[in-house]
Design a protein around this motif. Structure first.
Motif, mmCIF file in Angstrom:
data_model
loop_
_atom_site.group_PDB
_atom_site.id
_atom_site.type_symbol
_atom_site.label_atom_id
_atom_site.label_comp_id
_atom_site.label_asym_id
_atom_site.label_seq_id
_atom_site.Cartn_x
_atom_site.Cartn_y
_atom_site.Cartn_z
ATOM 1 N N PHE A 100 16.801 30.477 28.947
ATOM 2 C CA PHE A 100 16.521 30.215 27.523
ATOM 3 C C PHE A 100 15.886 31.488 27.113
ATOM 4 O O PHE A 100 16.248 31.870 25.983
ATOM 5 N N TYR A 101 14.968 31.821 27.891
ATOM 6 C CA TYR A 101 14.253 33.099 27.682
ATOM 7 C C TYR A 101 15.231 34.397 27.440
ATOM 8 O O TYR A 101 15.052 35.165 26.497
ATOM 9 N N SER A 102 16.079 34.356 28.403
ATOM 10 C CA SER A 102 17.187 35.472 28.259
ATOM 11 C C SER A 102 17.801 35.492 26.871
ATOM 12 O O SER A 102 18.297 36.242 26.298
ATOM 13 N N SER A 103 18.094 34.126 26.635
ATOM 14 C CA SER A 103 19.223 33.791 25.525
ATOM 15 C C SER A 103 18.221 34.664 24.223
ATOM 16 O O SER A 103 18.998 34.946 23.102
ATOM 17 N N LEU A 104 16.943 34.053 24.110
ATOM 18 C CA LEU A 104 16.159 34.380 22.867
ATOM 19 C C LEU A 104 16.292 35.960 22.826
ATOM 20 O O LEU A 104 16.337 36.361 21.854
ATOM 21 N N VAL A 105 15.987 36.845 23.960
ATOM 22 C CA VAL A 105 16.049 38.375 23.917
ATOM 23 C C VAL A 105 17.291 38.718 23.231
ATOM 24 O O VAL A 105 17.412 39.857 22.309
ATOM 25 N N ARG A 106 18.347 38.139 23.830
ATOM 26 C CA ARG A 106 19.762 38.568 23.570
ATOM 27 C C ARG A 106 19.934 38.330 22.169
ATOM 28 O O ARG A 106 20.669 39.026 21.147
ATOM 29 N N PHE B 16 11.419 43.468 26.821
ATOM 30 C CA PHE B 16 11.491 41.832 26.986
ATOM 31 C C PHE B 16 12.168 41.563 28.351
ATOM 32 O O PHE B 16 11.601 40.448 29.122
ATOM 33 N N ARG B 17 13.301 42.281 28.538
ATOM 34 C CA ARG B 17 13.827 41.669 30.006
ATOM 35 C C ARG B 17 13.233 42.259 31.061
ATOM 36 O O ARG B 17 13.207 41.365 32.147
ATOM 37 N N TRP B 18 12.927 43.629 31.178
ATOM 38 C CA TRP B 18 12.352 44.182 32.216
ATOM 39 C C TRP B 18 10.940 43.799 32.691
ATOM 40 O O TRP B 18 10.516 43.908 33.902
ATOM 41 N N ILE B 19 10.154 43.574 31.591
ATOM 42 C CA ILE B 19 8.614 43.494 31.631
ATOM 43 C C ILE B 19 8.387 41.859 31.648
ATOM 44 O O ILE B 19 7.709 41.229 32.310
ATOM 45 N N GLY B 20 8.831 41.302 30.508
ATOM 46 C CA GLY B 20 8.499 39.895 30.258
ATOM 47 C C GLY B 20 9.234 38.867 31.191
ATOM 48 O O GLY B 20 8.678 37.695 31.288
#
Length: 436
Positions: free
Chosen positions: A113-119, A131-135
């Motif tokens: 879900f977090y990855s989808s939010l970023v994308r 956001f991907r490599w730190i969050g």
């Protein structure tokens, strides 16, 4: 010793795996997880296909809320999976003592879900990488319960500078939260401005006011949150601000004056984007953008003039298009004294009225139609002028005066009228006494 330790550890892992695989609840949980993911995917796909807002991709000119609705469709699948897994864990906890596979699947769903939010929502590539490599690793550590241990380890790494102690955790927290806050503030500000400018019920001046207030409000909110993250007490900041307020006030007086002047300009609606203005120093241009400290004027030759907002308040300002974009201009010319002026003015008005940019026609008020009158009696001829109205300013791409002068010249020539030029008649007194 090390070999025996790892051997024992491997034997325990094999024994635990065999015990898990021999337990029927493991397969029940596995079937539940697969079923939940399948149902979540089917429901999300069906919902996106049935709702046009989430299925049809909008174009660039679409309303911001329309774009937001389409993006929300990209996070429905992990969101439904999280909800159903959470319900299954609550129900399974009352019936079985082991729900480890459901909990692990819930963690995977949250990360998905977090990855989808970023994308879906993070458009900037640099912010998306952050956001991907730190969050994402920080969220994974939190979900698996290792984040407190990492925070403790970072707090133990510190550096003392006099009475101030700086820890690695504090530095990392400021960097991470500062980056997130600034990105969130900028994204929210851009989204809010897009929504404001899409409101057709508001005029342009009101949109500018709301846009500027939103920008100032977001700046204040982000600044206060960042101060809180840095551990700076607002009470201490108030005391410090009182001590240095006088000095900063004197140093930033011009900046504060321009900022407040910009707010006043937007509130009293004396200027708006697209107005053509002229300052007392002769500077002219179209208002293209309002900034916190200055206003951008674009001239007809493509130059940008950055005018401090205070100047619009304290000096004389001519707004050519404040109430109405229509402007009146005149073109001067001369005709010989032998000209039939009454008939000449009629065909001159008719010729000028045929220009596509000149306001003319029977449905136009008579005071706005082209008019030709006598201005004065000159040495060589009758000085005439033509008054006309156009939409906009007679300059740049909208220049009309030069075309009308050519039209008047050609019309006079077609009717046998020449534009007079200075002539002198010389009389010789006592010509018989002059020797040639």
């Amino acid at each position: 010793m090390n070999v025996e330790y790892f051997t024992q550890l491997f034997d325990k892992f094999v024994a635990s795996s065999a015990l898990v695989l021999s337990d029927t609840t493991t397969y029940i949980q596995l079937a539940t997880v697969l079923g939940i993911y399948l149902v979540a995917f089917l429901v999300a796909s069906k919902l996106r296909a049935s709702i046009g807002l989430t299925h049809v991709k909008p174009d660039q000119s679409a309303h911001p809320m329309r774009k937001l609705s389409y993006r929300i469709g990209g996070i429905l699948f992990p969101l439904f999976a999280i909800l159903m897994l959470r319900i299954s864990i609550d129900l399974g906890g009352t019936q079985t003592s082991e729900t480890w596979l459901l909990k692990a699947s819930l963690i995977v769903a949250v990360l998905l879900f977090y990855s989808s939010l970023v994308r879906v929502f993070v458009v900037n590539s640099l912010a998306a990488s952050f956001f991907r490599w730190i969050g994402l690793p920080i969220l994974a550590l939190h979900l698996f319960g290792y984040l407190p241990a990492v925070i403790t380890a970072l707090e133990n790494v510190s550096l003392s500078l006099g009475n101030v102690e700086v820890s690695a955790y504090g530095l990392v927290r400021v960097i991470v939260f500062g980056a997130v806050l600034f990105w969130a503030g900028r994204a929210s500000n851009n989204f809010g401005k897009d929504v404001i400018y899409k409101q057709e019920s508001l005029d342009l001046r009101t949109k500018e006011v709301f846009s500027k207030l939103l920008e100032v409000g977001m700046f204040c909110i982000i600044s206060l949150l960042l101060l809180n993250v840095m551990g700076i007490s607002l009470t201490t900041l108030a005391v410090f601000g009182g001590a240095v307020g006088v000095g900063l006030g004197l140093g930033l007086q011009s900046i504060a004056s321009n900022f407040i002047s910009g707010i006043i300009i937007l509130l009293d609606r004396s200027l708006t984007v697209g107005d053509f203005v002229e300052l007392d120093d002769g500077s002219k241009g179209f208002v293209r953008e309002f900034r916190m400290r200055y206003t951008v004027l674009e001239t007809y030759d493509g130059k940008d003039i950055l005018v401090p907002n205070e100047k619009f308040i304290s000096s004389l300002l001519i707004n050519w298009t404040h109430k109405d974009p229509k402007q009146r201009y005149r073109v001067d010319f001369s005709v010989p004294y032998a000209t039939d002026v009454r008939s000449m003015v009629e065909f001159i008005k008719e010729a000028v009225g045929k220009h596509p940019q000149v306001i003319s026609g029977d449905d136009i008020p008579i005071e706005e139609r082209p008019d030709c009158e006598i201005d004065s009696f000159g040495d060589s001829g009758i000085n005439m002028f033509v008054e006309f109205w156009i939409d906009g300013v007679d300059d740049g791409k909208n220049r009309v005066g030069g075309d009308l002068m050519l039209i008047i010249f050609e019309t006079l020539r077609e009717n046998g009228i020449e534009i007079p030029f200075p002539q002198r008649e010389v009389t010789i007194i006592n010509a018989d006494k002059v020797k040639i």
